[in-house]
Design a protein around this motif. Structure first.
Motif, short mmCIF file in Angstrom:
data_model
loop_
_atom_site.label_atom_id
_atom_site.label_comp_id
_atom_site.label_asym_id
_atom_site.label_seq_id
_atom_site.Cartn_x
_atom_site.Cartn_y
_atom_site.Cartn_z
N GLU A 1 0.85 -1.18 0.00
CA GLU A 1 0.00 0.00 0.00
C GLU A 1 0.89 1.23 0.00
OE1 GLU A 1 -2.97 -0.16 3.06
OE2 GLU A 1 -3.80 -2.02 2.25
N VAL A 2 0.60 2.15 -0.94
CA VAL A 2 1.43 3.33 -1.12
C VAL A 2 0.55 4.57 -0.97
CG1 VAL A 2 2.94 4.57 -2.74
CG2 VAL A 2 2.86 2.05 -2.77
N PRO A 3 0.84 5.43 0.02
CA PRO A 3 0.09 6.70 0.10
C PRO A 3 0.37 7.52 -1.16
CG PRO A 3 1.40 6.32 2.09
CD PRO A 3 1.82 5.30 1.08
N THR A 4 -0.69 8.06 -1.75
CA THR A 4 -0.57 8.81 -2.99
C THR A 4 -1.18 10.20 -2.78
OG1 THR A 4 -0.72 6.74 -4.21
CG2 THR A 4 -1.08 8.77 -5.46
N PHE A 5 -0.43 11.23 -3.15
CA PHE A 5 -0.85 12.59 -2.86
C PHE A 5 -1.18 13.42 -4.09
CE2 PHE A 5 1.75 11.07 0.63
CZ PHE A 5 0.87 11.25 1.69
N SER A 6 -1.12 12.82 -5.27
CA SER A 6 -1.46 13.56 -6.47
C SER A 6 -1.76 12.58 -7.59
CB SER A 6 -0.29 14.46 -6.89
OG SER A 6 -0.61 15.13 -8.08
N LEU A 7 -2.82 12.87 -8.35
CA LEU A 7 -3.07 12.08 -9.55
C LEU A 7 -2.27 12.60 -10.72
CD1 LEU A 7 -6.87 11.24 -9.62
CD2 LEU A 7 -4.96 9.66 -9.63
N PHE A 8 -2.08 13.90 -10.77
CA PHE A 8 -1.28 14.52 -11.81
C PHE A 8 -0.88 15.92 -11.37
CE2 PHE A 8 -5.78 14.81 -12.98
CZ PHE A 8 -5.98 16.18 -12.93
N GLU A 9 0.11 16.45 -12.07
CA GLU A 9 0.55 17.82 -11.81
C GLU A 9 -0.55 18.79 -12.22
OE1 GLU A 9 4.45 18.83 -13.35
OE2 GLU A 9 4.77 16.69 -13.71
N GLU A 10 -0.48 20.01 -11.68
CA GLU A 10 -1.41 21.03 -12.16
C GLU A 10 -1.22 21.14 -13.66
OE1 GLU A 10 -2.47 25.75 -11.70
OE2 GLU A 10 -1.40 24.74 -10.08
N SER A 11 -2.31 21.07 -14.39
CA SER A 11 -2.25 21.02 -15.85
C SER A 11 -3.24 21.98 -16.47
CB SER A 11 -2.61 19.61 -16.34
OG SER A 11 -1.79 18.64 -15.78
N GLU A 12 -2.92 22.41 -17.67
CA GLU A 12 -3.92 23.08 -18.50
C GLU A 12 -4.76 21.96 -19.11
OE1 GLU A 12 -1.97 25.54 -21.35
OE2 GLU A 12 -1.01 26.76 -19.81
N TRP A 13 -6.01 22.24 -19.41
CA TRP A 13 -6.84 21.23 -20.05
C TRP A 13 -7.66 21.86 -21.17
CZ3 TRP A 13 -12.15 21.71 -20.18
CH2 TRP A 13 -12.73 22.57 -19.26
N GLN A 14 -8.01 21.00 -22.13
CA GLN A 14 -8.92 21.40 -23.20
C GLN A 14 -9.67 20.16 -23.67
OE1 GLN A 14 -6.51 23.05 -26.32
NE2 GLN A 14 -5.81 21.07 -27.03
N LEU A 15 -10.82 20.39 -24.27
CA LEU A 15 -11.63 19.29 -24.78
C LEU A 15 -11.39 19.12 -26.28
CD1 LEU A 15 -15.03 19.99 -23.00
CD2 LEU A 15 -13.37 18.19 -22.50
N GLU A 16 -11.29 17.86 -26.70
CA GLU A 16 -11.24 17.49 -28.11
C GLU A 16 -12.18 16.32 -28.29
OE1 GLU A 16 -7.28 16.79 -29.54
OE2 GLU A 16 -6.61 18.82 -29.03
N GLY A 17 -13.44 16.60 -28.61
CA GLY A 17 -14.44 15.55 -28.73
C GLY A 17 -14.67 14.91 -27.38
N SER A 18 -14.42 13.59 -27.28
CA SER A 18 -14.61 12.89 -26.00
C SER A 18 -13.30 12.76 -25.23
CB SER A 18 -15.22 11.50 -26.24
OG SER A 18 -14.34 10.70 -26.99
N ASP A 19 -12.27 13.48 -25.66
CA ASP A 19 -10.98 13.46 -24.96
C ASP A 19 -10.79 14.74 -24.15
OD1 ASP A 19 -10.39 11.07 -26.20
OD2 ASP A 19 -8.87 11.90 -27.55
N ILE A 20 -10.22 14.58 -22.97
CA ILE A 20 -9.72 15.72 -22.21
C ILE A 20 -8.20 15.67 -22.39
CG2 ILE A 20 -9.52 16.85 -19.97
CD1 ILE A 20 -12.01 15.23 -19.10
N VAL A 21 -7.63 16.74 -22.92
CA VAL A 21 -6.20 16.80 -23.16
C VAL A 21 -5.58 17.66 -22.05
CG1 VAL A 21 -4.37 17.42 -24.78
CG2 VAL A 21 -6.59 16.61 -25.64
N PHE A 22 -4.73 17.02 -21.23
CA PHE A 22 -4.03 17.71 -20.15
C PHE A 22 -2.62 18.03 -20.63
CE2 PHE A 22 -7.04 14.82 -18.09
CZ PHE A 22 -7.68 15.66 -17.20
N THR A 23 -2.13 19.25 -20.34
CA THR A 23 -0.78 19.63 -20.72
C THR A 23 -0.07 20.23 -19.51
OG1 THR A 23 -1.54 20.13 -22.96
CG2 THR A 23 0.63 20.96 -22.34
N ALA A 24 1.07 19.65 -19.16
CA ALA A 24 1.89 20.16 -18.05
C ALA A 24 3.36 20.01 -18.44
CB ALA A 24 1.61 19.39 -16.77
#
Length: 178
Positions: free
Chosen positions: A109-132
């Motif tokens: 078991e590993v304590p986890t404190f983030s799913l991802f870095e702070e990111s910019e996001w945009q929508l492309e159809g059914s995709d969310i595009v994260f950029t960091a």
């Protein structure tokens, strides 16, 4: 050989820090996502990695392990902000990691404190595009309602440390609810 456990630890730690989409697309129906429906705070209620594989190469040796992972004890949110369009994860959860190495099965078991870095996001159809940090990550939305959001990602991360390379892949599903 003493560096191998360090590389494995770095690979697994790096796995929880970032995700990058592989070139293969999961076969899922197209879900239309409206920006106004996405904006706001979402609770993380599910995190699961399937078909995981991690290969560590160092000092002319290669070790491959298969793994799965799921989350529990969630106390994490993701905020999708509108202006500017940023996504931020806050809080923590426990990642339960099960892997096989040299014929032995391990669970930790590993304590986890983030799913991802702070990111910019945009929508492309059914995709969310994260950029960091110049790195793009795509998440395919497979379910979207006012109260539930499910995203799928093909995970493919390469880390280099201590003269070795760790390549980690898998299929990641994240479930968010309001």
């Amino acid at each position: 050989m003493k560096k191998l456990p360090i590389l494995l630890f770095l690979a697994l730690g790096g796995f929880f820090a970032s995700c990058e989409k592989d070139s293969s697309e999961p076969e899922t129906p197209e879900v239309m996502v409206e920006q106004s429906s996405l904006v706001g705070t979402w609770d993380v209620t599910g995190y699961e990695v399937e078909d995981g594989k991690s290969t560590t190469e160092a000092a002319g040796q290669s070790i491959t392990q298969e793994y799965t992972s799921y989350g529990k004890d969630y106390d994490m949110t993701i905020d999708f902000n509108e202006n500017p369009q940023t996504a931020v994860s806050n809080g923590s959860y426990i990642s339960v990691l099960t892997y096989s190495l040299l014929g032995q099965k391990y669970t930790q078991e590993v304590p986890t404190f983030s799913l991802f870095e702070e990111s910019e996001w945009q929508l492309e159809g059914s995709d969310i595009v994260f950029t960091a940090n110049g790195k793009e990550t795509r998440a395919k939305v497979t379910e979207m309602s006012e109260t539930k959001l499910i995203m799928l990602m093909d995970y493919n991360e390469v880390l280099e440390a201590d003269g070795g390379t760790v390549t980690t892949t898998g299929k990641l599903t994240i479930t968010l609810e309001r």
